[in-house]
Design an enzyme around this catalytic site. Structure first.
Site, mmCIF file in Angstrom:
data_model
loop_
_atom_site.group_PDB
_atom_site.id
_atom_site.type_symbol
_atom_site.label_atom_id
_atom_site.label_comp_id
_atom_site.label_asym_id
_atom_site.label_seq_id
_atom_site.Cartn_x
_atom_site.Cartn_y
_atom_site.Cartn_z
ATOM 1 N N CYS A 158 0.827 -1.203 0.000
ATOM 2 C CA CYS A 158 0.000 0.000 0.000
ATOM 3 C C CYS A 158 0.861 1.252 0.000
ATOM 4 O O CYS A 158 2.024 1.217 0.370
ATOM 5 C CB CYS A 158 -0.850 0.056 1.276
ATOM 6 S SG CYS A 158 -2.128 -1.183 1.348
ATOM 7 N N CYS B 77 -3.016 4.767 2.639
ATOM 8 C CA CYS B 77 -4.108 3.819 2.370
ATOM 9 C C CYS B 77 -5.164 3.840 3.484
ATOM 10 O O CYS B 77 -4.836 3.750 4.664
ATOM 11 C CB CYS B 77 -3.567 2.403 2.225
ATOM 12 S SG CYS B 77 -4.887 1.224 1.821
ATOM 13 N N CYS C 214 -2.167 -2.976 -3.661
ATOM 14 C CA CYS C 214 -3.468 -2.959 -2.985
ATOM 15 C C CYS C 214 -4.522 -2.389 -3.927
ATOM 16 O O CYS C 214 -4.285 -1.404 -4.622
ATOM 17 C CB CYS C 214 -3.347 -2.086 -1.736
ATOM 18 S SG CYS C 214 -4.907 -1.542 -1.031
ATOM 19 N N CYS D 29 -5.900 1.408 -2.372
ATOM 20 C CA CYS D 29 -5.152 2.666 -2.509
ATOM 21 C C CYS D 29 -4.358 2.713 -3.805
ATOM 22 O O CYS D 29 -3.782 3.735 -4.142
ATOM 23 C CB CYS D 29 -4.229 2.890 -1.321
ATOM 24 S SG CYS D 29 -2.898 1.685 -1.185
HETATM 25 ZN ZN LIG Z 1 -3.845 -0.025 0.285
#
Ligand SMILES: [Zn+2]
Length: 350
Positions: A33, A37, A64, A67
């Site tokens: 991330c 995030c 991810c 994000c």
């Molecule tokens: Zn994330």
């Protein structure tokens, strides 16, 4: 280098200013991330920090989905944009930029393109072009401005200037110095339209209430150009353009692909290119356009770019309205904007 302590702090604060400067891997979920995030935080002992997305990927982690650490504008990309701007006069290659950003060349291309809408190379050239344009207005000498802007060789910039500026650098100086713009005024269902053209294409299509107003507007736009009324009978190319505009307004030629010779910044270019993809008879909101060019927060800048359009109809800025359905602004008056939208809708339904 950022310390581990800073990483923990940035994660704790979900500090977006650290986005792109390091990545947070979660070994249990197999994802990584950006520091900002919004997802629920993983347990501390499951977390690893990575300086670059490439390192996280090498560790077998994937971006991810929440994000999107690779796909959205990040601080690293913004930082890279600043870096390119500051070093645009130097020879920059992709490898050097990748090293600076801490990304693999592949990720740099992909991330940069997704965030900025241009490849790093195109961005660099757009910056050089802007610098050149600014330089040309002030420099004593065209060659000096060309070299200062980082293009390096005169001949290369002239090749590019042909397609990007429309005018050559020497002509671009001082608002069209040395360029001849031929103009004619024609009647249309929404009032008088003046067309101005160089030998490369249209540089001016605007509405006005009288010939004098229109000529004033043209002169304001290109103060140093030589303005010449189009002799009658109009040249064949010019007649075709007028015919195309009239057909367009009559709804029989929805696509209006006419040659343009306009001055634009890289951002304006992106907005204007996008506007030309909005179909006849349809409208979009300023924020839809901002999202469409991949810069959802740039709504106001989009509105400014629309307002800066010098080529009405061909670049259909009248098809952009506010989110709440209000017409927003139109350089040539809201009554005309309303009339154009209504006319297109009616023709499309017919
Ligand atoms: Zn994330």
């Amino acid at each position: 280098m950022i310390s581990e302590e800073q990483c923990w702090k940035a994660r704790e604060d979900r500090d977006a200013s650290f986005d792109g400067r390091f990545f947070i891997g979660v070994v249990t979920t197999g994802t990584y991330c950006r520091p900002s995030c919004p997802s629920r935080r993983a347990l501390r002992h499951n977390i690893r920090f990575y300086q670059t997305a490439a390192e996280a990927e090498k560790a077998g982690l994937r971006p991810c989905l929440r994000c999107k650490p690779l796909d959205e504008p990040s601080a690293a990309i913004q930082d890279l944009c600043r870096y390119i701007e500051q070093h645009s006069a130097e020879p920059l290659d992709l490898a050097a930029l990748a090293t600076h950003a801490g990304l693999s060349r592949f990720h740099l291309q992909r991330t940069f393109k997704a965030a900025v809408g241009l490849t790093p190379r195109q961005y660099l050239e757009a910056r050089r072009m802007e610098k050149l344009k600014a330089g040309l207005r002030h420099a004593k000498d065209v060659t000096e401005a060309v070299y200062d802007s980082g293009f390096g060789s005169g001949s290369r910039v002239y090749e590019r200037a042909d397609t990007r500026l429309g005018m050559t650098p020497g002509q671009y100086r001082l608002g069209g110095d040395g360029v001849t713009i031929t103009h004619a005024t024609v009647k249309s269902p929404v009032g008088l339209i003046m067309l101005g053209a160089t030998d490369r294409g249209l540089c001016f299509v605007q509405f006005g209430d009288s010939d004098e107003d229109l000529l004033d507007a043209l002169r304001r736009e290109y103060p140093a150009a030589r303005l010449e009324p189009m002799r009658k009978p109009h040249a064949a190319g010019f007649r075709r353009w007028i015919q195309a505009l009239n057909n367009h307004l009559a709804g029989v030629q929805p696509g209006l692909a006419l040659p343009l010779d306009i001055r634009a910044t890289a951002f304006q270019m992106r907005v204007w290119n996008y506007l030309q993809t909005i179909p006849y008879g349809q409208v979009q909101s300023y924020s839809e356009v901002a999202a469409g060019i991949g810069q959802p927060s740039a709504t106001r800048a989009v509105a400014r770019a629309c307002a800066g359009n010098t080529v009405a109809l061909v670049i259909p800025c009248h098809r952009v309205i506010r989110d709440n359905g209000d017409l927003g602004g139109y350089r040539w008056g809201l009554a005309r904007k309303r009339a154009l939208i209504d006319l297109e809708r009616a023709k499309r339904r017919a």
